[in-house]
Design a protein around this motif. Structure first.
Motif, PDB file in Angstrom:
ATOM      1  N   PHE A 122       0.823  -1.201   0.000  1.00 49.89           N
ATOM      2  CA  PHE A 122       0.000   0.000   0.000  1.00 49.89           C
ATOM      3  C   PHE A 122       0.865   1.263   0.000  1.00 49.89           C
ATOM      4  O   PHE A 122       0.369   2.344  -0.227  1.00 49.89           O
ATOM      5  CB  PHE A 122      -0.938   0.011   1.207  1.00 49.89           C
ATOM      6  N   ASP A 123       2.150   1.105   0.286  1.00 52.34           N
ATOM      7  CA  ASP A 123       3.090   2.224   0.331  1.00 52.34           C
ATOM      8  C   ASP A 123       3.929   2.190  -0.943  1.00 52.34           C
ATOM      9  O   ASP A 123       4.919   1.471  -1.048  1.00 52.34           O
ATOM     10  CB  ASP A 123       3.977   2.103   1.566  1.00 52.34           C
ATOM     11  N   LYS A 124       3.532   2.982  -1.927  1.00 47.81           N
ATOM     12  CA  LYS A 124       4.176   2.946  -3.252  1.00 47.81           C
ATOM     13  C   LYS A 124       5.646   3.343  -3.206  1.00 47.81           C
ATOM     14  O   LYS A 124       6.465   2.757  -3.899  1.00 47.81           O
ATOM     15  CB  LYS A 124       3.403   3.818  -4.235  1.00 47.81           C
ATOM     16  N   GLU A 125       5.985   4.330  -2.389  1.00 46.36           N
ATOM     17  CA  GLU A 125       7.394   4.750  -2.304  1.00 46.36           C
ATOM     18  C   GLU A 125       8.260   3.637  -1.730  1.00 46.36           C
ATOM     19  O   GLU A 125       9.348   3.362  -2.232  1.00 46.36           O
ATOM     20  CB  GLU A 125       7.519   6.015  -1.460  1.00 46.36           C
ATOM     21  N   PHE A 126       7.788   3.016  -0.681  1.00 44.51           N
ATOM     22  CA  PHE A 126       8.530   1.914  -0.081  1.00 44.51           C
ATOM     23  C   PHE A 126       8.721   0.786  -1.092  1.00 44.51           C
ATOM     24  O   PHE A 126       9.815   0.236  -1.235  1.00 44.51           O
ATOM     25  CB  PHE A 126       7.807   1.392   1.163  1.00 44.51           C
ATOM     26  N   MET A 127       7.651   0.447  -1.801  1.00 46.22           N
ATOM     27  CA  MET A 127       7.715  -0.650  -2.767  1.00 46.22           C
ATOM     28  C   MET A 127       8.637  -0.315  -3.931  1.00 46.22           C
ATOM     29  O   MET A 127       9.349  -1.185  -4.429  1.00 46.22           O
ATOM     30  CB  MET A 127       6.316  -0.995  -3.269  1.00 46.22           C
ATOM     31  N   ALA A 128       8.634   0.936  -4.358  1.00 43.16           N
ATOM     32  CA  ALA A 128       9.512   1.328  -5.462  1.00 43.16           C
ATOM     33  C   ALA A 128      10.978   1.094  -5.087  1.00 43.16           C
ATOM     34  O   ALA A 128      11.768   0.614  -5.902  1.00 43.16           O
ATOM     35  CB  ALA A 128       9.281   2.789  -5.828  1.00 43.16           C
ATOM     36  N   ASP A 129      11.330   1.396  -3.846  1.00 46.27           N
ATOM     37  CA  ASP A 129      12.699   1.142  -3.383  1.00 46.27           C
ATOM     38  C   ASP A 129      12.951  -0.350  -3.199  1.00 46.27           C
ATOM     39  O   ASP A 129      14.026  -0.849  -3.507  1.00 46.27           O
ATOM     40  CB  ASP A 129      12.964   1.862  -2.056  1.00 46.27           C
ATOM     41  N   LEU A 130      11.950  -1.056  -2.706  1.00 46.52           N
ATOM     42  CA  LEU A 130      12.115  -2.481  -2.421  1.00 46.52           C
ATOM     43  C   LEU A 130      12.350  -3.308  -3.680  1.00 46.52           C
ATOM     44  O   LEU A 130      13.189  -4.204  -3.685  1.00 46.52           O
ATOM     45  CB  LEU A 130      10.890  -3.009  -1.659  1.00 46.52           C
ATOM     46  N   PRO A 146       5.800  -3.910 -10.316  1.00 44.65           N
ATOM     47  CA  PRO A 146       4.949  -2.761  -9.969  1.00 44.65           C
ATOM     48  C   PRO A 146       3.486  -2.944 -10.368  1.00 44.65           C
ATOM     49  O   PRO A 146       2.592  -2.523  -9.638  1.00 44.65           O
ATOM     50  CB  PRO A 146       5.600  -1.604 -10.722  1.00 44.65           C
ATOM     51  N   GLU A 147       3.223  -3.575 -11.501  1.00 51.84           N
ATOM     52  CA  GLU A 147       1.823  -3.754 -11.912  1.00 51.84           C
ATOM     53  C   GLU A 147       1.059  -4.707 -10.986  1.00 51.84           C
ATOM     54  O   GLU A 147      -0.165  -4.697 -10.952  1.00 51.84           O
ATOM     55  CB  GLU A 147       1.725  -4.238 -13.370  1.00 51.84           C
ATOM     56  N   ASP A 148       1.780  -5.514 -10.193  1.00 52.24           N
ATOM     57  CA  ASP A 148       1.124  -6.429  -9.251  1.00 52.24           C
ATOM     58  C   ASP A 148       0.530  -5.690  -8.051  1.00 52.24           C
ATOM     59  O   ASP A 148      -0.384  -6.184  -7.411  1.00 52.24           O
ATOM     60  CB  ASP A 148       2.120  -7.477  -8.730  1.00 52.24           C
ATOM     61  N   PHE A 149       1.072  -4.537  -7.733  1.00 53.07           N
ATOM     62  CA  PHE A 149       0.596  -3.815  -6.552  1.00 53.07           C
ATOM     63  C   PHE A 149       0.254  -2.363  -6.849  1.00 53.07           C
ATOM     64  O   PHE A 149       0.029  -1.578  -5.927  1.00 53.07           O
ATOM     65  CB  PHE A 149       1.643  -3.875  -5.426  1.00 53.07           C
ATOM     66  N   ASP A 150       0.203  -2.012  -8.109  1.00 54.41           N
ATOM     67  CA  ASP A 150      -0.015  -0.618  -8.485  1.00 54.41           C
ATOM     68  C   ASP A 150      -1.237  -0.010  -7.809  1.00 54.41           C
ATOM     69  O   ASP A 150      -1.199   1.112  -7.331  1.00 54.41           O
ATOM     70  CB  ASP A 150      -0.124  -0.491 -10.009  1.00 54.41           C
ATOM     71  N   ASN A 151      -2.319  -0.745  -7.733  1.00 53.79           N
ATOM     72  CA  ASN A 151      -3.532  -0.215  -7.124  1.00 53.79           C
ATOM     73  C   ASN A 151      -4.166  -1.290  -6.244  1.00 53.79           C
ATOM     74  O   ASN A 151      -5.338  -1.612  -6.374  1.00 53.79           O
ATOM     75  CB  ASN A 151      -4.506   0.255  -8.210  1.00 53.79           C
ATOM     76  N   VAL A 152      -3.356  -1.851  -5.357  1.00 51.05           N
ATOM     77  CA  VAL A 152      -3.809  -2.956  -4.527  1.00 51.05           C
ATOM     78  C   VAL A 152      -4.997  -2.560  -3.634  1.00 51.05           C
ATOM     79  O   VAL A 152      -5.836  -3.381  -3.298  1.00 51.05           O
ATOM     80  CB  VAL A 152      -2.639  -3.554  -3.714  1.00 51.05           C
ATOM     81  N   GLN A 153      -5.111  -1.276  -3.298  1.00 48.39           N
ATOM     82  CA  GLN A 153      -6.236  -0.801  -2.491  1.00 48.39           C
ATOM     83  C   GLN A 153      -7.576  -1.077  -3.171  1.00 48.39           C
ATOM     84  O   GLN A 153      -8.586  -1.269  -2.506  1.00 48.39           O
ATOM     85  CB  GLN A 153      -6.131   0.705  -2.219  1.00 48.39           C
ATOM     86  N   SER A 154      -7.580  -1.094  -4.497  1.00 42.33           N
ATOM     87  CA  SER A 154      -8.835  -1.311  -5.234  1.00 42.33           C
ATOM     88  C   SER A 154      -9.379  -2.720  -5.020  1.00 42.33           C
ATOM     89  O   SER A 154     -10.535  -2.992  -5.350  1.00 42.33           O
ATOM     90  CB  SER A 154      -8.635  -1.037  -6.724  1.00 42.33           C
ATOM     91  N   LEU A 155      -8.573  -3.622  -4.477  1.00 40.94           N
ATOM     92  CA  LEU A 155      -9.048  -4.980  -4.179  1.00 40.94           C
ATOM     93  C   LEU A 155      -9.990  -5.001  -2.979  1.00 40.94           C
ATOM     94  O   LEU A 155     -10.671  -5.984  -2.744  1.00 40.94           O
ATOM     95  CB  LEU A 155      -7.858  -5.918  -3.930  1.00 40.94           C
ATOM     96  N   LEU A 156     -10.013  -3.931  -2.211  1.00 40.20           N
ATOM     97  CA  LEU A 156     -10.890  -3.841  -1.042  1.00 40.20           C
ATOM     98  C   LEU A 156     -12.269  -3.324  -1.463  1.00 40.20           C
ATOM     99  O   LEU A 156     -12.636  -2.190  -1.186  1.00 40.20           O
ATOM    100  CB  LEU A 156     -10.265  -2.934   0.022  1.00 40.20           C
ATOM    101  N   THR A 157     -13.024  -4.174  -2.120  1.00 40.63           N
ATOM    102  CA  THR A 157     -14.341  -3.789  -2.642  1.00 40.63           C
ATOM    103  C   THR A 157     -15.461  -3.942  -1.617  1.00 40.63           C
ATOM    104  O   THR A 157     -16.563  -3.446  -1.841  1.00 40.63           O
ATOM    105  CB  THR A 157     -14.679  -4.633  -3.879  1.00 40.63           C
ATOM    106  N   ASN A 158     -15.199  -4.616  -0.504  1.00 45.22           N
ATOM    107  CA  ASN A 158     -16.233  -4.855   0.500  1.00 45.22           C
ATOM    108  C   ASN A 158     -16.082  -3.948   1.718  1.00 45.22           C
ATOM    109  O   ASN A 158     -16.579  -4.266   2.797  1.00 45.22           O
ATOM    110  CB  ASN A 158     -16.208  -6.319   0.941  1.00 45.22           C
TER     111      ASN A 158
END
Length: 178
Positions: A122-130, A146-158
């Motif tokens: 959920f932390d794009k900056e951290f992931m970019a470095d990782l 990056p495309e695996d987690f680009d918008n992981v928040q959108s998976l929270l549909t409920n």
């Protein structure tokens, strides 16, 4: 740890004898009170999970740190579920999907989620470095693209996901920041 003692209209502050040594304070209060409880704090017993709610009240159920271990959790009755972080181990998309499925089966009118420090993706900056390094502590995360987690928040549909944002539900204003 200080408390006031009224004396002729003035308050005298006395310092707890253990205030200069937090480890000793914890040990002292833990041993002498069966669980850590600062002086003058009265613990309340939790109500049973199925206690009826008084009319006109809103019952919040606040949880955190489920770390992808939601199977078999007996959740209390309530109106609003507030999950305040660490609902996954690493924030992998598969973990987020599993959590979202679990949320979808819960009966709460509102489900509000805030990410914690375990939701790494959920932390794009951290992931970019990782992803630039082969980081030994998070091998499964460092292999993500990056495309695996680009918008992981959108998976929270409920649920309603809060990230440096707020929502008002049933008259309550709730702000969430990971």
């Amino acid at each position: 740890m200080a408390h006031g003692i009224p004396s002729q209209g003035k308050v005298t502050i006395t310092v707890d004898e253990y205030s200069s040594n937090p480890t000793q304070a914890f040990t002292h209060y833990n041993i002498n009170q069966s669980r850590f409880q600062p002086p003058h704090v009265h613990m309340v017993d939790p109500i049973p999970y199925d206690t009826p709610k008084p009319a006109g009240h809103t019952r919040f159920v606040c949880i955190s740190d489920t770390h992808s271990r939601t199977d078999g959790i007996q959740m209390p009755y309530g109106d609003i579920l507030l999950h305040t972080g660490d609902f996954t181990e690493l924030g992998l998309p598969s973990e987020v999907k599993k959590f979202n499925d679990w949320l979808g089966n819960l009966p709460y009118e509102y489900k509000i989620v805030i990410a914690g420090n375990h939701e790494l993706t959920f932390d794009k900056e951290f992931m970019a470095d990782l992803v630039k390094q082969d980081y030994y502590r998070f091998p499964s995360v460092s292999k993500l693209k990056p495309e695996d987690f680009d918008n992981v928040q959108s998976l929270l549909t409920n649920s309603i996901y809060l990230q440096d944002s707020e929502v008002t539900v049933k008259g309550f204003r709730i702000y969430g920041a990971p």
